[in-house]
Design a protein around this motif. Sequence first.
Motif, mmCIF file in Angstrom:
data_model
loop_
_atom_site.group_PDB
_atom_site.id
_atom_site.type_symbol
_atom_site.label_atom_id
_atom_site.label_comp_id
_atom_site.label_asym_id
_atom_site.label_seq_id
_atom_site.Cartn_x
_atom_site.Cartn_y
_atom_site.Cartn_z
ATOM 1 N N ALA A 188 -10.234 -54.801 117.842
ATOM 2 C CA ALA A 188 -11.686 -54.913 117.880
ATOM 3 C C ALA A 188 -12.253 -54.641 116.486
ATOM 4 O O ALA A 188 -11.627 -53.930 115.680
ATOM 5 C CB ALA A 188 -12.269 -53.916 118.882
ATOM 6 N N PRO A 189 -13.407 -55.199 116.149
ATOM 7 C CA PRO A 189 -14.014 -54.915 114.846
ATOM 8 C C PRO A 189 -14.178 -53.419 114.625
ATOM 9 O O PRO A 189 -14.461 -52.664 115.556
ATOM 10 C CB PRO A 189 -15.378 -55.614 114.944
ATOM 11 N N SER A 190 -13.983 -52.999 113.403
ATOM 12 C CA SER A 190 -14.033 -51.574 113.075
ATOM 13 C C SER A 190 -15.438 -51.011 113.229
ATOM 14 O O SER A 190 -16.439 -51.739 113.158
ATOM 15 C CB SER A 190 -13.549 -51.348 111.649
ATOM 16 N N VAL A 191 -15.501 -49.706 113.454
ATOM 17 C CA VAL A 191 -16.789 -49.013 113.515
ATOM 18 C C VAL A 191 -17.476 -49.166 112.155
ATOM 19 O O VAL A 191 -16.852 -48.958 111.109
ATOM 20 C CB VAL A 191 -16.582 -47.524 113.839
ATOM 21 N N PRO A 192 -18.741 -49.575 112.136
ATOM 22 C CA PRO A 192 -19.429 -49.784 110.857
ATOM 23 C C PRO A 192 -19.431 -48.534 109.979
ATOM 24 O O PRO A 192 -19.595 -47.410 110.458
ATOM 25 C CB PRO A 192 -20.855 -50.154 111.287
ATOM 26 N N LYS A 193 -19.231 -48.760 108.699
ATOM 27 C CA LYS A 193 -19.268 -47.700 107.696
ATOM 28 C C LYS A 193 -20.261 -48.075 106.604
ATOM 29 O O LYS A 193 -20.571 -49.265 106.426
ATOM 30 C CB LYS A 193 -17.877 -47.506 107.087
ATOM 31 N N PRO A 194 -20.756 -47.081 105.855
ATOM 32 C CA PRO A 194 -21.691 -47.404 104.773
ATOM 33 C C PRO A 194 -21.045 -48.321 103.733
ATOM 34 O O PRO A 194 -19.879 -48.140 103.380
ATOM 35 C CB PRO A 194 -22.017 -46.033 104.177
ATOM 36 N N ALA A 195 -21.799 -49.278 103.264
ATOM 37 C CA ALA A 195 -21.337 -50.169 102.204
ATOM 38 C C ALA A 195 -21.863 -49.661 100.868
ATOM 39 O O ALA A 195 -22.981 -49.129 100.780
ATOM 40 C CB ALA A 195 -21.827 -51.591 102.453
ATOM 41 N N THR A 196 -21.085 -49.782 99.823
ATOM 42 C CA THR A 196 -21.513 -49.357 98.496
ATOM 43 C C THR A 196 -22.424 -50.402 97.882
ATOM 44 O O THR A 196 -22.453 -51.562 98.300
ATOM 45 C CB THR A 196 -20.297 -49.155 97.574
ATOM 46 N N GLN A 197 -23.184 -50.015 96.880
ATOM 47 C CA GLN A 197 -24.079 -50.942 96.188
ATOM 48 C C GLN A 197 -23.292 -52.064 95.528
ATOM 49 O O GLN A 197 -23.727 -53.212 95.498
ATOM 50 C CB GLN A 197 -24.915 -50.207 95.156
#
Length: 202
Positions: A188-197
């Motif tokens: 399954a798609p991974s749990v969303p994490k913060p994306a860097t700038q």
Amino acid sequence: MCKLPNYFFPTFILFMLAFFSLEAFAQQEGALVLSTQGSVKIRRISDVIDDAKAGVTLDVGDVLMTAKKSKAKIRLSDGSIVSVGPDSSMDIKQHNVDPANNKKNITLGLAVGKLWLKVTELRTKDSTFEVHGPGAIAGVRGTTFGFEVGKSEGVRVIVDDGQVRLSNSSGNVDVGPKSKSVAKSGKAPSVPKPATQNEIKS
């Protein structure tokens, strides 16, 4: 009372038919190439290979291919902007736009590479805008996001603004602003994490 010439009505009818035919044709066009850099080609549905350059149109079934250190920017007829990164292969699978009813159903495919999309708002519940990668689909309702297909890393979605639903045969996840998720085969798609700038700007 002024009497119109006998030829007026036939001429008027022909003019209106031409006008609406041109309008319908414009809505059927898949995309307009705005700019290119480096080596960018279009493989037509007829298997003819054309050079991609500003002003050239892409239709359903056409494939836009960028070489190493090459890129392109296209505009769909709904106003959405798609930036195609290097070493990418993108095709237009579906492109139906009905401005009179604020409805659109657009599907792009990415076999490999990276897209950065600024999608205009979907104004009806039955409107759709999707990007298909190998084994995964990103569905949006108006947002700015990146869609990447790596050779072994699966499909990655990076959202700048708005929300994207990333799904595959094993599940789905909603990815919000400044977040990212990865969908790999069999998981399954991974749990969303913060994306860097840097990820958002790349």
